[in-house]
Design an enzyme around this catalytic site. Structure first.
Site, mmCIF file in Angstrom:
data_model
loop_
_atom_site.group_PDB
_atom_site.id
_atom_site.type_symbol
_atom_site.label_atom_id
_atom_site.label_comp_id
_atom_site.label_asym_id
_atom_site.label_seq_id
_atom_site.Cartn_x
_atom_site.Cartn_y
_atom_site.Cartn_z
ATOM 1 N N ARG A 61 3.681 17.208 8.424
ATOM 2 C CA ARG A 61 4.635 16.597 9.114
ATOM 3 C C ARG A 61 5.734 16.040 8.342
ATOM 4 O O ARG A 61 5.642 15.978 7.199
ATOM 5 C CB ARG A 61 3.901 15.309 10.165
ATOM 6 N N ARG A 83 1.020 -1.073 0.176
ATOM 7 C CA ARG A 83 -0.020 -0.039 0.027
ATOM 8 C C ARG A 83 0.937 1.502 -0.025
ATOM 9 O O ARG A 83 0.453 2.460 -0.194
ATOM 10 C CB ARG A 83 -0.993 0.009 1.240
ATOM 11 N N ASP A 110 4.434 3.587 14.204
ATOM 12 C CA ASP A 110 2.999 3.889 13.811
ATOM 13 C C ASP A 110 2.161 2.474 14.114
ATOM 14 O O ASP A 110 1.977 1.892 12.857
ATOM 15 C CB ASP A 110 2.589 4.821 12.855
ATOM 16 N N GLU A 167 -2.796 -0.837 11.544
ATOM 17 C CA GLU A 167 -3.880 -0.565 10.907
ATOM 18 C C GLU A 167 -4.015 -1.178 9.413
ATOM 19 O O GLU A 167 -5.191 -0.912 8.868
ATOM 20 C CB GLU A 167 -3.892 0.932 10.444
ATOM 21 N N ASN A 225 6.466 13.371 5.434
ATOM 22 C CA ASN A 225 6.345 11.802 5.890
ATOM 23 C C ASN A 225 6.621 10.844 4.795
ATOM 24 O O ASN A 225 7.047 9.951 4.685
ATOM 25 C CB ASN A 225 4.923 11.625 6.537
ATOM 26 N N GLU A 258 7.542 -6.823 5.485
ATOM 27 C CA GLU A 258 7.550 -5.457 6.095
ATOM 28 C C GLU A 258 8.141 -5.560 7.816
ATOM 29 O O GLU A 258 8.900 -4.853 8.145
ATOM 30 C CB GLU A 258 6.517 -4.581 6.138
ATOM 31 N N GLY A 279 7.641 7.458 12.659
ATOM 32 C CA GLY A 279 7.706 6.199 11.946
ATOM 33 C C GLY A 279 7.398 4.780 12.474
ATOM 34 O O GLY A 279 7.027 3.895 12.074
#
Length: 545
Positions: free
Chosen positions: A220, A167, A326, A529, A211, A510, A324
């Site tokens: 940000r 994504r 999150d 998420e 970001n 990841e 980073g």
């Protein structure tokens, strides 16, 4: 973005967190300016990009799309490309939504195109090694220079770049550094150099590296790894890399230190915090206090569970995204509930180490330019910052570095792999380094490498998950202090976990569950998420390194 004005005098009790209403207005439409360090971005003269995030530009329509869950992933809505300018589209929506039989999903299908997202589909060849996979994935994850697309949230980049995968189909800030490690090892210097120029172009246009390369990330940044990217580039291009990108290094520093000269002891302004004794340090911050575009429904749900004003929760969620990590128990007051997030209260280990390294880099670059006054100034600032890291963020009883809550004046209870960051950048004392090594060995090291933290919260940046950048920085940090045995142990366990998963699945991921003794083809625990993502830029880069 519009220049920020100096902050007003702050109260001594530290009650200085400001709402969006306290901030100067942001310029919403900007032309894309030339980039000195590389080729200019081609921009159609008839269309200047609307830099407002979709949640602002499309207002009620965007909120309705989130509430109705038109797309399974909220990020798809933030990336979707409208077929007309926002004002016209909103007017059309307002007219149609009151008509009998109006269907929001049909309206969205009529007026939005799904942003192109190349699914990572890599067919493993017979007997293909993991190294062959990584080299092949550079092409799968590469994106050509962008052409500005009308009404798109994508910020166009002038040179070819590598995305993380899944994504995440745009350039991300701190991911890029760890991806570049692999590009350097694979001899892909032109691609690596182009990505540095892409980030420089964003700093030149917007005053900081967002970001990621989307309009909704502009409020940000992420941990400032640009100076480390220049270090890596200088290993090939020589010292000229520092002077070439000195303007961008300076702009980045100015962004992170905005308001530093005026903020009062015990108070904060944007990213800067001055402790009661005058020590100047940094926190994470976002200039907006609304739900994140890419997680709009989730943020609204989180704020509804919080006892604090919604805007405060949104700000801390956004600041948490800037870390980073999150998300992680590091940012949660109660250690597990997202509704208690308080990121802006924390002086984080990585951010303060990276700012100190940026100061060191500026000192070096100005010295190369022959500007001794500036070189000495930044060397002095770096020394003071490193002293603060060793003093404020260190807990001798627990033998590790911790985030510091500047409001309660206490260290975080959460031990994280970030404790290795001062070793990675050679900012710990030898005694601190030895203590950190022992703490990591006994508290964080598991069968598959280091866990992100010693807490289990269900968040993805907590145990049992391990992440490539944290392994890399711990291993290299331990090497810096001659603690090679533990470094080798972490490296061996992590590589066995990653390569073992690759042999079962044919892809790199990841993140990985490093606690379970069994290796799962799906990487194990997820959290967070979104589902597990395949690719994956920083896993590929650091494994190759």
């Amino acid at each position: 973005m519009a220049a920020m004005q100096p902050p007003p005098a702050m109260p001594a009790d530290g009650a200085a967190d400001l709402s969006a209403a306290d901030l100067p207005p942001v310029v919403l439409f900007l032309p894309l300016s030339p980039v000195p360090a590389g080729p200019t971005v081609a921009v159609p003269t008839a269309d200047q990009q609307d830099l407002r995030p979709p949640s602002i530009a499309l207002a009620g329509l965007f909120a309705a799309m989130g509430a109705a869950h038109v797309f399974a992933d909220a990020k798809t809505a933030a990336d979707a490309i409208p077929d007309e300018a926002s004002d016209a589209l909103l007017a059309d929506y307002e007219r149609q939504k009151v008509r009998p039989g109006f269907d929001l999903k049909d309206f969205v299908a009529q007026h939005f195109a799904i942003a192109p997202r190349r699914t990572v589909s890599y067919r493993r060849r017979p007997n293909e090694s993991v190294r062959d996979y990584i080299s092949g994935m550079w092409e799968v994850l590469s994106r050509p220079p962008d052409t500005l697309v009308a009404h798109s949230s994508l910020l166009p980049l002038p040179e070819t770049y590598v995305v993380p995968g899944g994504r995440f189909s745009e350039l991300y800030y701190w991911d890029t550094y760890f991806t570049m490690i692999g590009l350097y090892e694979d001899g892909r210097i032109d691609l690596m150099r182009g990505m540095v120029r892409d980030i420089a172009s964003l700093i030149d246009r917007y005053g900081h590296m967002p970001n990621g390369s989307r309009t909704y990330y502009l409020s940000r940044s992420e941990p400032p790894f640009f100076a480390l990217m220049i270090d890596l580039l200088a290993m090939h291009d020589g010292q000229v890399a520092y002077t070439t990108f000195l303007p961008e290094l300076q702009r980045e520093y100015d962004y992170w230190m905005d308001g530093a000269d005026s903020v009062a002891p015990g108070a904060a302004w944007r990213h800067v915090v001055r402790l009661p004794d005058g020590t100047l340090m940094n926190r994470h911050w976002d200039d907006m206090d609304t739900p994140r575009d890419e997680s709009f429904p989730q943020d609204i749900a989180t704020a509804a569970q919080s006892s604090r004003p919604a805007a405060q929760t949104y700000r801390d969620l956004r600041a948490g995204a800037e870390t980073g990590w999150d998300y992680s128990s590091r940012w949660l007051a109660d250690g597990h509930s997202m509704a208690t997030i308080h990121t802006t209260d924390l002086l984080t280990i990585e951010l303060n180490c990276l700012i100190a390294h940026l100061e060191q880099t500026l000192s070096h670059a100005y010295d190369l330019r022959g500007n001794k006054a500036q070189a000495d100034r930044y060397a002095t600032l770096a020394t003071a910052r490193i002293d603060a890291i060793r003093r404020v963020l260190w807990d001798p009883k627990r033998g590790a570095f911790f985030d510091y809550d500047w409001k309660t004046r206490t260290l975080s209870p959460v031990l994280s792999a970030a404790t290795a960051m001062p070793l990675f950048l050679q900012m710990a004392t030898p005694e601190q380094a030895r203590a950190v090594a022992e703490t990591m060995r006994t508290k964080l090291l598991k069968v598959g490498g280091l866990t992100a933290t010693d807490h289990v919260s269900g968040q993805q940046w907590d145990s049992p998950n391990g992440w490539a950048p944290e392994q890399w920085m711990a291993i290299k940090g331990l090497n810096q202090y001659g603690l090679d045995d533990l470094a080798q142990q972490i490296a061996s366990r992590w590589m066995e976990r990653v390569i073992g998963t690759y042999e079962k699945s044919g892809v790199l991921l990841e993140k990985y569950d490093v606690v379970n003794p069994s290796i799962s083809p799906t990487g194990g625990k997820g959290g967070g998420e979104y589902p597990m993502q395949v690719g994956f830029g920083w896993t590929n880069g650091t494994l190759l390194g």
